[in-house]
Write an enzyme that holds these catalytic residues in place. Sequence first.
Site, mmCIF file in Angstrom:
data_model
loop_
_atom_site.group_PDB
_atom_site.id
_atom_site.type_symbol
_atom_site.label_atom_id
_atom_site.label_comp_id
_atom_site.label_asym_id
_atom_site.label_seq_id
_atom_site.Cartn_x
_atom_site.Cartn_y
_atom_site.Cartn_z
ATOM 1 N N HIS A 59 -16.900 -4.091 -2.721
ATOM 2 C CA HIS A 59 -17.903 -3.065 -3.062
ATOM 3 C C HIS A 59 -18.316 -2.323 -1.789
ATOM 4 C CE1 HIS A 59 -19.188 -5.788 -6.661
ATOM 5 N NE2 HIS A 59 -18.178 -5.019 -6.993
ATOM 6 N N HIS A 90 -11.680 -2.876 -17.852
ATOM 7 C CA HIS A 90 -12.791 -2.502 -16.962
ATOM 8 C C HIS A 90 -12.232 -1.492 -15.958
ATOM 9 C CE1 HIS A 90 -16.080 -2.910 -14.183
ATOM 10 N NE2 HIS A 90 -15.569 -3.871 -13.436
ATOM 11 N N GLU A 147 -13.421 -0.440 -13.001
ATOM 12 C CA GLU A 147 -13.668 -0.536 -11.555
ATOM 13 C C GLU A 147 -12.316 -0.596 -10.835
ATOM 14 O OE1 GLU A 147 -16.561 -3.508 -10.457
ATOM 15 O OE2 GLU A 147 -17.025 -2.446 -8.588
ATOM 16 N N ASP A 194 -10.754 -1.973 -8.521
ATOM 17 C CA ASP A 194 -9.964 -3.166 -8.187
ATOM 18 C C ASP A 194 -9.110 -3.627 -9.365
ATOM 19 O OD1 ASP A 194 -12.637 -3.640 -9.092
ATOM 20 O OD2 ASP A 194 -12.433 -5.765 -8.679
ATOM 21 N N HIS A 219 -19.640 -6.912 -15.937
ATOM 22 C CA HIS A 219 -20.882 -6.453 -15.327
ATOM 23 C C HIS A 219 -21.034 -4.937 -15.340
ATOM 24 C CE1 HIS A 219 -19.197 -5.257 -11.197
ATOM 25 N NE2 HIS A 219 -18.161 -5.574 -11.938
ATOM 26 N N ASP A 266 -13.836 -9.677 -15.204
ATOM 27 C CA ASP A 266 -14.582 -10.165 -14.032
ATOM 28 C C ASP A 266 -15.318 -11.491 -14.274
ATOM 29 O OD1 ASP A 266 -14.119 -8.351 -11.922
ATOM 30 O OD2 ASP A 266 -15.523 -6.910 -12.758
ATOM 31 N N TYR A 297 -20.089 -15.728 -6.402
ATOM 32 C CA TYR A 297 -19.700 -14.611 -7.264
ATOM 33 C C TYR A 297 -20.759 -14.410 -8.359
ATOM 34 C CZ TYR A 297 -16.216 -12.054 -10.166
ATOM 35 O OH TYR A 297 -15.526 -11.136 -10.916
ATOM 36 N N HIS A 354 -10.235 -12.188 -11.159
ATOM 37 C CA HIS A 354 -10.271 -12.560 -9.740
ATOM 38 C C HIS A 354 -10.171 -14.084 -9.618
ATOM 39 C CE1 HIS A 354 -11.531 -8.618 -8.274
ATOM 40 N NE2 HIS A 354 -12.525 -8.607 -9.120
HETATM 41 FE FE1 FEO Z 1 -16.045 -5.170 -11.584
HETATM 42 FE FE2 FEO Z 1 -13.605 -6.910 -10.161
HETATM 43 O O1 FEO Z 1 -14.445 -5.353 -10.672
#
Ligand code: FEO
Length: 395
Positions: free
Chosen positions: A23, A79, A81, A83, A145, A164, A192, A225
């Site tokens: 982030h 998602h 985001e 990544d 999230h 996530d 996390y 992850h």
């Molecule tokens: Fe919310 Fe791993 O990105």
Amino acid sequence: MVEKVKEDVYWVGFVDWDKREFHGHELSTHRGTTYNSYLVLDDKNVLIDSVKSEFTEEWLNKIEEVLPLEEIDYVIGNHAEVDHSGGFPELFDRLEEAQFITSSRGAETFPGHYGEDWDLQTVETGDTLDIGEKTMTFVEAPMLHWPDSMFVYLDGANVLFPNDAFGQHYATAHRFNDQVNQEELWQEALKYYVNILTPFSALVKRKIEELEELDVPVDVIAPSHGVIWREEPMQIVEKYAQWAEQEAEERVVVLYDTMWEATRKMADEIGRGVAETGADCKVLPAATSDRNDLLVEIFKAAVVAIGSPTLNNGVLPTITPLLEDLRGLGFKNKQGAAFGSYGWSGESIEEIEDHFEKSKISLAAEGLKCKWQPDDEDLERCREYGRKLGKKVLD
Ligand code: FEO
């Protein structure tokens, strides 16, 4: 290396040993991370999630170790985001036929990031996708999230892909939870949760209840992850249920920064006072400690004591990010205490207490001030203050 998760289910992600901040500079990742993407083979072949854009080539090569790209029928974006979506533009340049599936909020977030007019099919909780012998069921997970976050359950293989949720920023040589150092794994899983999911704890509880109501067998939990939970996979769900309660331990955490050692001496004596009661305690210098690790210590503690001398009618700037995190992460079940040395005005205590109030953290004790350097009497006041805080957590 491609990894087989279950029959016809493959991990095709990327292990990023090099990652130290996430982030932007917001989240420390001392042990790197992984971006997990999965391939599910059946009459129709499905690709779930992507990797950061700079690892697109490695990702596509892994996919092609399992099947030619043109044989992918569906691509699921759980998602947006970056990544988990960074490889999609390149993928969609190469794929002409595959259908892209995302949540209704994903229809806003993916174009919002890539400005692309991908042919989206949106799904809602309970929608299913029949791919042959197996069926995929979609479960929206808004704010776990991001608004677009979504889980997928693979019936027939009993695999949950929760994106996530249940992840860790943890680069490892092996892909499964039973193959890695357990102490490291749980440290990273908790860090996390604390840093990413704490504000959404009420939603975590509700989502777990919803999953329980589905009453489906779960053999594997494959997050986006870190390691894949195949040995007792529900243990991470049980931990999330526990963490979502935010029940504090019988401990005090004393966080401070100092200019000329006066506030440091106060912090040390407060820590000694806490220890005298038998309660657990950590005394941690805020300026030289990792902020995200400090947040884990705050998460665990029933009482958070924050110390700063007064500078420019307020706190030291090194303390400010922690005060902001207290509000932003919305910690529950905590009490606060403020302390610090001062020379002529002494506003740091009021400022810290003001942040406790904004963070809905009640005071364990009135703030403790010391003018200039603490003398023996001041140090005894600090020890007594620590005893008071220690007794609070043992109550
Ligand atoms: Fe919310 Fe791993 O990105």
